[in-house]
Design an enzyme around this catalytic site. Structure first.
Site, PDB file in Angstrom:
ATOM      1  N   ASN A  43      52.370  58.939  62.773  1.00 49.86           N
ATOM      2  CA  ASN A  43      51.129  58.457  62.179  1.00 49.86           C
ATOM      3  C   ASN A  43      51.165  58.690  60.670  1.00 49.86           C
ATOM      4  O   ASN A  43      51.713  59.677  60.180  1.00 49.86           O
ATOM      5  CB  ASN A  43      49.882  59.077  62.831  1.00 49.86           C
ATOM      6  CG  ASN A  43      49.880  60.582  62.903  1.00 49.86           C
ATOM      7  OD1 ASN A  43      50.926  61.222  62.941  1.00 49.86           O
ATOM      8  ND2 ASN A  43      48.699  61.163  62.941  1.00 49.86           N
ATOM      9  N   GLU A  45      48.451  58.570  57.647  1.00 46.31           N
ATOM     10  CA  GLU A  45      47.020  58.459  57.346  1.00 46.31           C
ATOM     11  C   GLU A  45      46.781  58.081  55.888  1.00 46.31           C
ATOM     12  O   GLU A  45      47.716  58.019  55.082  1.00 46.31           O
ATOM     13  CB  GLU A  45      46.332  59.790  57.700  1.00 46.31           C
ATOM     14  CG  GLU A  45      46.421  60.090  59.185  1.00 46.31           C
ATOM     15  CD  GLU A  45      45.673  61.337  59.610  1.00 46.31           C
ATOM     16  OE1 GLU A  45      45.250  62.132  58.740  1.00 46.31           O
ATOM     17  OE2 GLU A  45      45.513  61.512  60.836  1.00 46.31           O
ATOM     18  N   ASN A  46      45.523  57.814  55.580  1.00 46.28           N
ATOM     19  CA  ASN A  46      45.152  57.393  54.236  1.00 46.28           C
ATOM     20  C   ASN A  46      43.782  57.952  53.898  1.00 46.28           C
ATOM     21  O   ASN A  46      42.929  58.069  54.788  1.00 46.28           O
ATOM     22  CB  ASN A  46      45.139  55.849  54.176  1.00 46.28           C
ATOM     23  CG  ASN A  46      44.945  55.342  52.776  1.00 46.28           C
ATOM     24  OD1 ASN A  46      43.827  55.230  52.286  1.00 46.28           O
ATOM     25  ND2 ASN A  46      46.036  55.055  52.110  1.00 46.28           N
ATOM     26  N   GLU A  56      52.636  54.894  67.302  1.00 41.26           N
ATOM     27  CA  GLU A  56      53.149  53.834  68.172  1.00 41.26           C
ATOM     28  C   GLU A  56      53.291  52.523  67.413  1.00 41.26           C
ATOM     29  O   GLU A  56      54.267  51.795  67.554  1.00 41.26           O
ATOM     30  CB  GLU A  56      52.205  53.616  69.369  1.00 41.26           C
ATOM     31  CG  GLU A  56      52.039  54.827  70.265  1.00 41.26           C
ATOM     32  CD  GLU A  56      50.894  55.735  69.846  1.00 41.26           C
ATOM     33  OE1 GLU A  56      50.661  55.897  68.626  1.00 41.26           O
ATOM     34  OE2 GLU A  56      50.243  56.295  70.738  1.00 41.26           O
ATOM     35  N   CYS A  92      46.170  55.245  71.807  1.00 37.15           N
ATOM     36  CA  CYS A  92      44.793  54.775  71.616  1.00 37.15           C
ATOM     37  C   CYS A  92      44.683  53.317  72.049  1.00 37.15           C
ATOM     38  O   CYS A  92      45.692  52.629  72.280  1.00 37.15           O
ATOM     39  CB  CYS A  92      44.377  54.936  70.150  1.00 37.15           C
ATOM     40  SG  CYS A  92      45.055  53.665  69.060  1.00 37.15           S
ATOM     41  N   CYS A  95      46.607  50.698  69.946  1.00 35.11           N
ATOM     42  CA  CYS A  95      48.057  50.721  70.194  1.00 35.11           C
ATOM     43  C   CYS A  95      48.393  50.106  71.554  1.00 35.11           C
ATOM     44  O   CYS A  95      49.422  49.455  71.699  1.00 35.11           O
ATOM     45  CB  CYS A  95      48.597  52.140  70.092  1.00 35.11           C
ATOM     46  SG  CYS A  95      48.618  52.726  68.386  1.00 35.11           S
TER      47      CYS A  95
END
Ligand code: THU
Length: 142
Positions: A43, A45-46, A56, A92, A95
């Site tokens: 993953n 993130e931002n 995924e 999730c 995904c």
């Protein structure tokens, strides 16, 4: 036979690269192509949240952008950053839908706690009645 141990290990290793300073939840994924190549992802993130990407989909986009569209399995490992996964981390909803674009319901989704503790479910179990693109779109590609 699926290389479950190798996929589990690859997902755990990819997880080490997770960029998750906001959630502190690190996820790694390892996607096996029909040709036997493993594409990994973590993953990313931002600060503004929206552009963040799950592990995924990182793996899926890496593969598809390399021209690979057929897959045999995916392994996923996730949990609090800086410690081994404490539980299974199923993909999730977004995904699941992203995988359904390229994979059938029979795709094994290998949930990884550690190299010894895995649980395999199918994409169809995780996303029953998946929305599929219209048949005429698929036909155009044949
Ligand atoms: N995350 C994934 O990478 N994969 C999933 O299937 C579940 C969630 C990430 C997104 C976010 O960076 C963090 O985990 C917390 O939600």
């Amino acid at each position: 036979m699926l290389p479950v141990a190798a996929l589990a290990q690859a997902a755990l290793e990819a997880r080490r690269n997770a960029y998750c300073p906001y959630s502190h939840f690190a996820v790694g994924a390892a996607l096996l192509s029909a040709e036997g190549e493993i594409f990994t992802g973590c993953n990313v993130e931002n600060a503004t949240q929206g552009p963040g990407c799950c592990a995924e989909r990182t793996a899926l986009c890496k593969a598809v952008s390399e021209g690979v569209r057929r897959f045999t399995a995916i392994a996923v490992a996730g949990g609090p950053e800086g410690e081994p996964p404490v539980d299974f981390c199923p993909p999730c909803g977004v995904c699941r839908q992203a995988l359904a674009e390229f994979c059938g319901g029979e795709l094994p989704v290998i949930l990884v706690k550690d190299a010894q503790q895995v649980r395999t479910v199918t994409l169809g179990e995780l996303l029953p009645l998946a929305f599929q693109r219209a048949a005429d779109c698929a036909k155009k590609e044949e």
